[in-house]
Design a protein around this motif. Structure first.
Motif, PDB file in Angstrom:
ATOM      1  N   UNK A 160       0.835  -1.197   0.000  1.00 21.99           N
ATOM      2  CA  UNK A 160       0.000   0.000   0.000  1.00 21.99           C
ATOM      3  C   UNK A 160       0.873   1.251   0.000  1.00 21.99           C
ATOM      4  N   UNK A 161       0.299   2.353  -0.482  1.00 24.30           N
ATOM      5  CA  UNK A 161       0.932   3.659  -0.406  1.00 24.30           C
ATOM      6  C   UNK A 161       0.657   4.213   0.992  1.00 24.30           C
ATOM      7  N   UNK A 162       1.689   4.331   1.805  1.00 26.34           N
ATOM      8  CA  UNK A 162       1.497   4.693   3.210  1.00 26.34           C
ATOM      9  C   UNK A 162       0.868   6.071   3.367  1.00 26.34           C
ATOM     10  N   UNK A 163       1.336   7.027   2.578  1.00 29.30           N
ATOM     11  CA  UNK A 163       0.825   8.392   2.705  1.00 29.30           C
ATOM     12  C   UNK A 163      -0.603   8.484   2.179  1.00 29.30           C
ATOM     13  N   UNK A 164      -0.826   7.938   0.994  1.00 25.43           N
ATOM     14  CA  UNK A 164      -2.145   8.034   0.378  1.00 25.43           C
ATOM     15  C   UNK A 164      -3.215   7.360   1.221  1.00 25.43           C
ATOM     16  N   UNK A 165      -2.875   6.256   1.881  1.00 27.24           N
ATOM     17  CA  UNK A 165      -3.862   5.515   2.643  1.00 27.24           C
ATOM     18  C   UNK A 165      -3.787   5.797   4.139  1.00 27.24           C
ATOM     19  N   UNK A 166      -2.987   6.794   4.525  1.00 24.98           N
ATOM     20  CA  UNK A 166      -2.968   7.233   5.911  1.00 24.98           C
ATOM     21  C   UNK A 166      -2.416   6.211   6.883  1.00 24.98           C
ATOM     22  N   UNK A 167      -1.418   5.437   6.455  1.00 20.29           N
ATOM     23  CA  UNK A 167      -0.841   4.391   7.302  1.00 20.29           C
ATOM     24  C   UNK A 167       0.353   4.953   8.065  1.00 20.29           C
ATOM     25  N   UNK A 168       0.385   4.719   9.375  1.00 29.78           N
ATOM     26  CA  UNK A 168       1.497   5.188  10.209  1.00 29.78           C
ATOM     27  C   UNK A 168       2.655   4.200  10.217  1.00 29.78           C
ATOM     28  N   UNK A 169       2.331   2.904  10.274  1.00 30.00           N
ATOM     29  CA  UNK A 169       3.350   1.858  10.335  1.00 30.00           C
ATOM     30  C   UNK A 169       2.882   0.677   9.486  1.00 30.00           C
ATOM     31  N   UNK A 170       3.787   0.118   8.689  1.00 26.55           N
ATOM     32  CA  UNK A 170       3.456  -1.065   7.896  1.00 26.55           C
ATOM     33  C   UNK A 170       4.523  -2.126   8.113  1.00 26.55           C
ATOM     34  N   UNK A 171       4.090  -3.361   8.222  1.00 27.53           N
ATOM     35  CA  UNK A 171       5.013  -4.486   8.323  1.00 27.53           C
ATOM     36  C   UNK A 171       5.154  -5.113   6.950  1.00 27.53           C
ATOM     37  N   UNK A 172       6.387  -5.375   6.525  1.00 26.23           N
ATOM     38  CA  UNK A 172       6.630  -5.917   5.199  1.00 26.23           C
ATOM     39  C   UNK A 172       7.531  -7.141   5.284  1.00 26.23           C
ATOM     40  N   UNK A 173       7.221  -8.131   4.457  1.00 28.91           N
ATOM     41  CA  UNK A 173       7.981  -9.373   4.402  1.00 28.91           C
ATOM     42  C   UNK A 173       8.656  -9.489   3.038  1.00 28.91           C
TER      43      UNK A 173
END
Length: 308
Positions: free
Chosen positions: A132-145
């Protein structure tokens, strides 16, 4: 309503894609929310949202304003907290994104523990296997594998999870024994559908590397479904330890060719690339990083660590 409140309402409208949902969240009427957004548009002299009876989306100007407005409000909230002597007390909404399988198995319990530590924080956990686009979707923290990480995000490398070949004992009892990596080619192989290497599997034993061309009839783009297929004795799979370690420990699955392993899976925590990060986000990243590193499934690796 004042401009700051209008901005807050606009930001949540972009994130929730619904004025009705914003109204429900704030405990006000939908016309009140609509009036607030209209007032903000009038002040700015631009249309921020495209609205219809069935959808809502930011305009080009609205999307750009959302990014800046969210940062401004976060900095304002931090300044208010500091002025009030509350800068060491995390407050507010934290939006977290993670792939479904690891989110459900590992991250969700940690999120609940985090909320018990910080009662003034609200947490919204969104499962999504896409990047996901963190800024566009308002995400503060994302976990990625694994995989390539976005250049416009701040990444904190956490750990790696070893990958092992596993199968159900009942599957192995019905099929020819496996004595060498090449024997995997003679078995039903269950794998993730979108692997860049396709059916080719790279296995390591110290400095030795073998590439095996696998064969299987079941491919799926969801790790939990792979876990279920292996439990149902549908084949052999090469899985990260975090996905199957509990099943191996309980005997529902066993390691196959235990001297061999796959390329380990990278684990990163991402945050939007911006100057300011709320205290709640910083504390959450530190908490999750420490908790995941402590798990056996994110222990040492037996092969060179490369993105997967």
């Amino acid at each position: 309503m004042d401009t700051l409140q209008d901005m807050r309402i606009f930001i949540r409208a972009v994130e929730l894609r619904s004025l009705t949902a914003v109204a429900r969240e704030l405990g006000v009427t939908q016309p009140t929310v609509s009036k607030s957004v209209s007032a903000l548009e009038k002040k700015l002299g631009v249309r921020l949202l495209d609205r219809s009876t069935t959808s809502l989306a930011p305009t080009m100007q609205g999307a750009r304003f959302y990014q800046r407005a969210r940062q401004v409000l976060e900095e304002f909230d931090d300044a208010v907290a500091e002025a009030q002597g509350l800068n060491e007390r995390p407050v507010g909404l934290l939006r977290v994104n993670a792939p479904l399988a690891i989110g459900q198995l590992l991250l969700a319990p940690l999120c609940r523990d985090f909320l018990r530590l910080y009662p003034d924080v609200q947490l919204e956990l969104i499962f999504d296997d896409r990047m996901v686009d963190l800024v566009e979707e308002g995400v503060d923290v994302a976990l990625r594998l694994g995989g390539a990480l976005p250049q416009d995000a701040v990444a904190r490398h956490i750990a790696v999870s070893p990958r092992h070949l596993v199968a159900a004992p009942s599957y192995l009892a019905r099929h020819a024994p496996l004595r060498a990596p090449q024997d995997v080619a003679q078995h039903d192989y269950v794998r993730f559908a979108w692997l860049t290497g396709g059916d080719r599997v790279e296995l390591h034993n110290g400095a030795r590397t073998v590439v095996v061309e696998t064969h299987g009839r079941f491919r799926v783009n969801n790790a939990l479904s792979i876990r279920e297929a292996l439990l149902a004795a549908d084949g052999i799979g090469l899985c990260p330890a975090w996905l199957v370690q509990d099943l191996v420990a309980g005997g529902a699955l066993v390691r196959v060719l235990p001297d061999w392993c796959g390329v380990p899976q990278e684990l990163d925590l991402l945050s939007p690339s911006r100057r300011y990060q709320p205290l709640r986000a910083r504390l959450f990243i530190d908490y999750v990083a420490g908790a995941l590193r402590a798990l056996d499934c994110f222990g040492g690796t037996d092969a060179p660590s490369t993105p997967a």
